[in-house]
Design a protein around this motif. Structure first.
Motif, short mmCIF file in Angstrom:
data_model
loop_
_atom_site.label_atom_id
_atom_site.label_comp_id
_atom_site.label_asym_id
_atom_site.label_seq_id
_atom_site.Cartn_x
_atom_site.Cartn_y
_atom_site.Cartn_z
N GLY A 193 0.83 -1.19 0.00
CA GLY A 193 0.00 0.00 0.00
C GLY A 193 0.86 1.24 0.00
O GLY A 193 1.99 1.23 0.51
N ILE A 194 0.35 2.32 -0.57
CA ILE A 194 1.12 3.56 -0.68
C ILE A 194 0.22 4.77 -0.48
O ILE A 194 -1.00 4.67 -0.53
N CYS A 195 0.87 5.90 -0.26
CA CYS A 195 0.19 7.19 -0.35
C CYS A 195 0.28 7.65 -1.80
O CYS A 195 1.37 7.73 -2.36
N ALA A 196 -0.88 7.92 -2.40
CA ALA A 196 -0.91 8.27 -3.82
C ALA A 196 -1.13 9.76 -4.04
O ALA A 196 -1.46 10.17 -5.15
N CYS A 199 2.71 14.64 -0.77
CA CYS A 199 2.46 15.26 0.53
C CYS A 199 3.73 15.81 1.18
O CYS A 199 3.74 16.11 2.37
N GLY A 200 4.81 15.93 0.42
CA GLY A 200 6.03 16.50 0.98
C GLY A 200 7.24 15.65 0.66
O GLY A 200 7.18 14.69 -0.11
N ILE A 201 8.36 15.98 1.27
CA ILE A 201 9.63 15.35 0.91
C ILE A 201 9.67 13.86 1.26
O ILE A 201 10.45 13.12 0.70
N GLY A 202 8.86 13.42 2.21
CA GLY A 202 8.85 12.01 2.60
C GLY A 202 7.80 11.19 1.90
O GLY A 202 7.57 10.03 2.26
N HIS A 203 7.15 11.76 0.87
CA HIS A 203 6.04 11.08 0.20
C HIS A 203 6.44 9.73 -0.38
O HIS A 203 5.70 8.74 -0.25
N ALA A 204 7.60 9.66 -1.03
CA ALA A 204 8.01 8.43 -1.71
C ALA A 204 8.15 7.25 -0.75
O ALA A 204 7.96 6.10 -1.15
N GLY A 205 8.45 7.51 0.50
CA GLY A 205 8.61 6.44 1.47
C GLY A 205 7.38 6.17 2.31
O GLY A 205 7.43 5.36 3.25
N MET A 206 6.27 6.81 1.99
CA MET A 206 5.05 6.64 2.80
C MET A 206 4.28 5.43 2.31
O MET A 206 3.25 5.52 1.65
N ARG A 207 4.81 4.27 2.67
CA ARG A 207 4.21 3.01 2.25
C ARG A 207 3.78 2.20 3.47
O ARG A 207 4.16 2.51 4.60
N PHE A 208 2.97 1.19 3.21
CA PHE A 208 2.57 0.29 4.28
C PHE A 208 2.33 -1.10 3.70
O PHE A 208 2.26 -1.28 2.47
#
Length: 232
Positions: A193-196, A199-208
């Motif tokens: 799952g990811i944030c699509a 949302c900022g500099i950490g967006h690419a790593g916002m996974r689950f």
């Protein structure tokens, strides 16, 4: 030789992009299947329109005098309206029908579990209101396989987007507001799952990670997590 290698490499790249943990074309549940089917239908429909345009273009080049009986205005009306409209209407009708299915308007299947998903820069936390206590998992969503799971999504800061490509479509996580999405995994397993939404500099790593458990072991696993047992 170079052209052949380039063609093979490009083809391999296309094939690999159709699979993987975040591929919408490798669905793991009925909601994702509906989205994948819609994608293929849209691709076929656009391909039909493109093919028709290419055929007409070929006739103009290779058949002198083709189309002279029709005025330029007639070509614009026929080619711009009458020819694509049936395909576009069919695609729109199918897309609306799939949309109704995805929001549950035509579905009476009961919800097996409920989860609250809370996003913040740049992480996901999941709470399980159906279970006693206040169990929260960080970065891993636990669901029962084979049943509908209702996920209520919100955000603590900015707009994020909750998306499990192989299980369902994406939905925005809005600060101060709850949005609801239904997911379902056909079989036990792990799904990405990811944030699509940027949302900022950490967006690419916002996974689950989504762990779908067999129904008979789902509550046991969550009870073990609540008791502080280590993951198996």
């Amino acid at each position: 030789m170079f052209h052949r290698l380039a063609a093979v490499s490009f083809g391999a790249l296309l094939l690999t992009s159709c699979s993987g943990d975040l591929s919408t074309l490798e669905p793991g549940g009925p909601y994702a299947v509906a989205i994948a089917d819609l994608w293929w239908i849209m691709l076929i429909g656009s391909g039909l329109i493109l093919g028709l345009v290419l055929v007409l273009l070929a006739l103009v080049f290779f058949k002198p005098g083709f189309g002279r009986r029709l005025s330029p205005k007639g070509w614009m009306i026929a080619g711009g309206l009458f020819l694509p409209i049936p395909v576009l209407v069919a695609l729109m009708t199918y897309g609306m029908a799939q949309g109704e299915y995805l929001i549950g308007a035509w579905q009476r299947e009961p919800v097996m579990a409920r989860v609250e998903a809370r996003s913040s820069m740049w992480r996901w936390d999941f709470r399980y209101p159906d279970l006693p206590g206040n169990l929260t998992t960080d970065g891993t969503l636990h669901i029962p396989a084979g049943g509908v799971v209702e996920v209520r999504v919100t955000s603590d800061d900015v707009v994020h987007s909750f998306w499990i490509p192989r299980l369902a479509g994406k939905i925005d996580a809005v600060p101060g507001h709850e949005t609801v999405v239904r997911i379902k995994a056909d079989v036990p397993g792990r799904y990405g799952g990811i944030c699509a939404e940027y949302c900022g500099i950490g967006h690419a790593g916002m996974r689950f990670i989504v762990e779908a458990h067999a129904p008979e072991t789902y509550r046991q696993r969550l009870n073990a997590l609540s008791a502080g047992a280590p993951a198996p």
